[in-house]
Design a protein around this motif. Structure first.
Motif, short mmCIF file in Angstrom:
data_model
loop_
_atom_site.label_atom_id
_atom_site.label_comp_id
_atom_site.label_asym_id
_atom_site.label_seq_id
_atom_site.Cartn_x
_atom_site.Cartn_y
_atom_site.Cartn_z
N ILE A 12 3.59 4.09 -2.76
CA ILE A 12 2.54 4.17 -1.77
C ILE A 12 3.06 3.66 -0.45
CG2 ILE A 12 0.24 3.38 -1.15
CD1 ILE A 12 0.00 2.65 -4.16
N HIS A 273 -6.77 1.76 -7.40
CA HIS A 273 -6.27 1.31 -6.10
C HIS A 273 -6.39 2.43 -5.06
CE1 HIS A 273 -3.43 -1.27 -3.66
NE2 HIS A 273 -3.27 -0.10 -3.06
N HIS A 277 -9.03 2.80 -1.71
CA HIS A 277 -8.59 3.12 -0.34
C HIS A 277 -9.50 4.15 0.33
CE1 HIS A 277 -5.20 0.66 0.39
NE2 HIS A 277 -4.39 1.21 -0.50
N GLU A 295 -4.51 -3.55 2.33
CA GLU A 295 -3.73 -3.59 1.08
C GLU A 295 -4.11 -4.82 0.26
OE1 GLU A 295 -2.42 -1.27 -0.19
OE2 GLU A 295 -1.92 0.07 1.46
N TYR A 360 0.52 -7.41 0.30
CA TYR A 360 -0.22 -7.19 -0.94
C TYR A 360 -0.58 -8.51 -1.63
CZ TYR A 360 0.93 -2.18 -0.73
OH TYR A 360 1.03 -0.88 -0.36
ZN ZN Z 1 -2.65 0.50 -1.17
#
Ligand code: ZN
Length: 1015
Positions: A12, A273, A277, A295, A360
């Motif tokens: 990603i 995930h 988004h 994130e 993250y």
């Molecule tokens: Zn992401």
């Protein structure tokens, strides 16, 4: 599971590019309309396209042509004026004009292999640089002439794209600068999530059977997050397979590599995930100026929150701190990268692994801590408010702060500012722990956070009492704060943050040896078994070498270099590896990566890669990048069969006390009954405190009792080195004529061991009378001393190197800690190099004794051996026994006498059987009353009388200082050992005949000295 997830996350990177603000829409002005018409020539991998952009009056506009091959361009204004545009430069710039205009152009783009775009018979993916990029967000309409059998997707209001005669059209009413286009021979499947919302899969026919799983999981996630966050921002959501290895969350769809889709765990968290988004990252845009918050938030809401078990969530949070610490650079400037600095998730940026971990891992912690700080319920409302207030808008960190402050009704300024800008992790500790029993039981301590400036945090604490575990938490806003906890029962331990609710620096005991510590290391050392392994492990060298890596052959390795690096042993059964980890270096059936603490320096790790088929190793090299959180990974035929993290402490733990263990006295057994048990073993260790007569008495009792059951008994003795073996063998031989004095001289007993021979005399006499073999187990003391002195085995000569057991295990559980305690007690301070030598020397000693024992047992198959050695060597957890077990399959029992070897409450780690024997002492040997100097005089065969003691009778008899001792009781004296042998059997009151040489002429005199008792 996290690793798998992480591997997925690695793909990603692009989605951020799709998050530009819809600035025009918010300014109330219609954005330009951008229409693309696409034609493909699959055989030449080429796109031929026409573009048309409607530019409203009064708008400055530019188009970037640098990535495509523009063939012609023109502009026509609303008043009819039309002109051609020069397309030779990198961009076309149109100044503000009162008239609206239509910009038209044609271009082509040929896709090369290895790009992030693809145009082929197998499929089309256009993600980057495939159309002239506008300077402002536009409303896109895409017409695409599809190859036969292809269907397509682009960001659009309606899905599936209306298609007539292979011409598909997509229109997207949310303005953006970047769109994507994907087409291929897809199979389309769908499932209704609810009224007015469908989820689709566009998979290749060969993956058709995976569709149902993805649709169900996707629908479940959308349902869940609609409840948590708010209505899904689009009317459809599509999971699209890509021939290229991607993992992007794009508006209205996610584009996942075909290989990724086939991984079984993607539907568990990674899909979630991408779906999250849609809300955060796509519907609520990230303000690129103020930093990327989405994130972190997405990682918390999806990757972490979906895991049902709280302990696993705690484990994942801990892993994320470990990852951050592993990848954090040493360099202060590189390291100064805060959460507020995180913009891009790209893997191609400098320090990508570290920066991604900031975005993250630290990001997810930010929101996790915020939830702990304001409470679960307010946090949920904050998330919903963020979405409803910023849907189709752009949000910055400070917008998020405002949203949550409104909900929580408090200022979050220091919470946000401290965490967004800190570049070092908080260091938390409890100081001055005390127990107050005046009125009930209260535990007092001072909680500290040692970084500057302090940040407000809720610190969870756990107190283990004798009867229960008690949990509480304290708000810590300053650098120090006194706290007090009322308890019902005696506290045994205090633990700070046992479940990793705080992003904080981990203490040493919390850090297991894991692979990411090598991946992130700035001092990497790869050790190759031999020159030919260079070829075999080329992919490893390619993947892991670089300016921070040193590559060496095993034979070139010094201890010093091993002690100063994070090590990867490739082709691991080499000497350097075996000298640290013994046969842990052989992987067996599987390809195996095992990570241990570097025993020469626990600041570093040592990873051992092994396996029978190193040729398969190549395929593993790249994959290993994704297993950073583990201590052990095993592959079999390309499949991961084992993943493990070595155990480590949970939380910052302070042990306050241990409750004692004990047993019923009624369970004690009589001696003979124990011996009957013990006799079933082939190696029997009787540990000793060297100067304890009781221990030696027990040794003799055990030897005698075992002998009665079976006379095939040998003694293994630490007190004699291998160089004494000839004397030992002669002395115990059936036809031996050697007397004791000769034996003591030839075996060098007093030179090596020095302790009073009477401790061992009865045991050795027993062995001599029954002709039991005695095996000298000890290693040459010079070797041990050399290793200890130099902190390594580097300076041993070739002869000494040969004497060492090549396989040595320095990494037994608890070994290092135990030796460190012994070392600190004896050596006082703590010197790393010396300690490294100490641990090496101890291991060498234990390994050598194990080697001697094993060799004897192999040669004498009908014999048992009773091993007499110091009680540290006979420990069953990390002394000689496990080292013998490594070498041969044999039953062993370790015995200890509790009288003089106080057992800890971990007695069962130390011994299999304990005895409590009677106390005993040796009669104190009498003395002549002289002090002799041995140094330097042995060479010419003399001992000098340095002093006449006032407490003895030597002076009275006529001996003088400066006399040289020639003989005692007719025994020639050349050194101290001779003197001790001569006095072995004397008593107080005996007369000793002392012959000396006096003066320059060497006058020989004989004196009769009465021996006196020690006071
Ligand atoms: Zn992401």
């Amino acid at each position: 599971m996290i690793t798998q997830q992480k591997r997925f996350l690695l793909f990603i990177s692009l989605f951020m590019l799709y998050c530009y603000p819809a600035a025009l829409a918010s300014a109330g002005m219609t954005p330009p309309g951008y229409t693309l018409t696409l034609n493909f020539d699959l055989s030449t991998n080429t796109l031929a396209a026409k573009g048309e952009i409607e530019i409203p009056a009064g708008l400055e506009f530019a188009l970037d042509l640098s990535e495509v091959n523009t063939t012609e361009a023109s502009i026509q204004y609303s008043d009819g004026e039309k002109r051609g545009l020069d397309t030779s430069g990198p961009q076309v710039v149109l100044p503000r004009d009162d008239r609206s205009a239509i910009l038209s152009f044609s271009y082509s783009k040929t896709v090369q292999k290895g790009e992030s775009n693809l145009i082929s018979e197998r499929g089309i993916s256009l993600l980057n640089n495939w159309y002239p990029l506008p300077s402002r967000p536009c409303l896109f309409t895409v017409y695409a002439q599809l190859p036969d059998g292809f269907s397509a997707i682009t960001e659009s209001d309606v899905f599936p794209l209306p298609t007539a005669r292979n011409m598909a059209v997509g229109h997207f009413s949310k303005s953006t600068k970047r769109i994507s286009f994907v087409a291929g021979p897809y199979q389309l499947d769908s499932l209704a999530v609810r009224d007015d919302l469908l989820i689709y899969t566009m998979f290749f026919p060969e993956d058709e059977d995976l569709a149902a799983g993805y649709l169900q999981a996707g629908a479940r996630f959308i349902n869940r997050y609609e409840k948590e966050i708010g209505p899904f921002p689009y009317k459809h959501y599509v999971v699209v397979a890509n021939r290229l290895p991607t993992g992007f969350g794009l508006p209205t769809y996610t584009l996942l590599g075909q290989a990724v889709i086939r991984l079984p765990f993607i539907t568990r968290t990674s899909l979630a995930h991408e779906i999250v988004h849609s809300w955060f990252g796509n519907a609520v845009n990230v303000d690129a100026q103020s930093g990327n918050w989405c994130e972190g938030l997405t990682t918390l809401l999806a990757d972490q929150s979906l895991i049902p078990e709280p302990e696993k969530r705690a484990e994942i949070r801990k892993s994320s701190i470990l990852r951050y610490q592993s990848y954090r650079p040493q360099d202060q400037a590189e390291r100064a990268f805060s959460l507020a600095d995180f913009r891009s998730a790209s893997h191609r940026q400098p320090l990508a692994a570290y920066r991604r971990s900031v975005g993250y891992d630290k990001g997810a912690f930010f929101f996790h801590e915020l939830r702990g700080f304001i409470g679960e319920e307010r946090f949920s409302r904050g998330i919903q408010a963020l979405y409803s207030q910023y849907r189709d808008k752009t949000a910055s960190w400070s917008d998020i702060q405002t949203v949550f402050e409104e909900i929580a009704g408090i200022s979050l300024e220091s919470f946000f500012t401290g965490r967004l800008h800190m570049t070092e992790l908080p260091v938390i500790a409890a100081k001055d722990i005390s127990i107050d029993r005046r009125d009930g039981i209260r535990l007092h301590c001072v909680l500290e956070q040692q970084q500057q400036p302090p940040i407000p945090m809720v610190v969870p604490l756990e107190v283990e009492t004798a009867s229960a575990t008690f949990k509480t938490s304290f708000l810590l806003e300053t650098a120090r704060q006194e706290i007090s906890i009322e308890l019902d029962d005696r506290p045994l331990s205090l633990t700070i943050d046992p479940e990793y609710d705080l992003l904080r620096s981990l203490v040493k005991e919390e850090i297991p040896p894991i692979w990411s510590r090598f991946l992130g290391s700035e001092k990497r050392l790869i050790v190759l078994g031999n020159a030919s392994s260079k070829e075999l492990y080329r992919p490893f060298l390619k993947a892991f070498s670089g300016e921070k890596t040193t590559v060496r052959l095993a034979e070139e390795m010094s201890n010093k270099e091993l002690a100063e690096h994070d090590i990867l042993f490739l082709g691991a059964a080499d000497a350097a590896c075996r000298s640290l980890f013994a046969n842990a270096c052989d992987g067996g059936e599987n390809l195996r990566l095992e990570v241990r603490d570097n025993p020469l320096n626990p600041e570093y790790i040592a990873a051992i890669f092994s396996g029978n088929e190193p040729e398969h190793a190549s395929s593993i090299a790249r994959r290993l990048m994704h297993y950073g959180r583990y201590s052990l990974v095993e592959f079999n035929e390309g499949h991961t069969v084992t993943t493990e993290i070595a155990p480590s402490q949970k939380g910052i733990r302070y042990q306050l006390e241990h409750l004692p263990r004990g047993g019923a006295t009624s369970s004690l057994s009589p001696f003979q009954q124990l011996i009957a048990e013990i006799a079933k073993h082939r190696v029997i260790y009787v540990g000793e405190n060297h100067s304890s007569v009781a221990d030696h008495q027990l040794q003799l009792q055990v030897v005698e009792a075992l002998y009665q059951r079976d006379p095939h008994i040998a003694l293994g003795m630490e007190m004699f080195p291998s160089s004494s073996q000839e004397a030992l063998t002669d002395y115990t031989a059936v036809d031996s004529t050697m007397d004791e004095k000769t034996f003591l001289q030839q075996s060098g007993y007093f030179k090596v061991w020095q302790l009073d021979y009477r401790y061992y005399r009865d045991i050795i006499n027993f062995a001599r009378a029954r002709h039991l073999p005695i095996v000298g187990l000890n290693i040459d003391q010079e070797i041990v001393a050399n290793v200890y002195r130099n902190g390594s085995t580097d300076l041993l000569n070739e002869e000494q190197q040969k004497q060492m057991a090549p396989e040595r295990d320095l990494d037994m559980p608890g070994y290092r800690q135990r030796l460190l305690e012994v070392y600190t007690r004896h050596a006082g301070g703590h010197n790393d190099q010396q300690f490294s030598g100490f641990i090496q020397a101890q291991a060498l000693w234990d390994e050598n004794m194990a080697e001697e024992i094993t060799q004897f047992l192999r040669r004498h198959k009908d014999y048992k051996m009773v091993v007499l050695a110091g009680n540290q060597h006979t420990r069953k957890d990390s002394g000689i026994p496990p080292r013998v077990a490594r070498r041969m399959n044999v039953k062993q029992a370790s015995l200890i006498n509790l009288l003089e070897n106080p057992g800890s409450d971990r007695l069962d780690d130390v011994a299999d059987y304990f005895f409590i024997s009677e106390e005993k002492a040796l009669p104190v040997p009498p003395r002549i009353g002289i002090v002799v100097e041995s140094s330097g005089k042995e060479a010419n065969g003399a001992l000098l009388i340095k002093e006449i003691s006032p407490h003895g009778k030597a002076g009275e008899a006529g001996l003088l200082e400066g006399d040289i001792l020639l003989s005692v009781n007719d025994q020639t004296i050349e050194d101290i050992a001779d003197l001790r042998i001569a006095l072995l059997d004397v008593r107080a009151g005996d007369m000793a005949k002392v012959q000396v040489s006096r003066g320059a002429e060497g006058q020989q005199l004989v004196f009769e000295v009465e021996l006196t008792a020690q006071p």
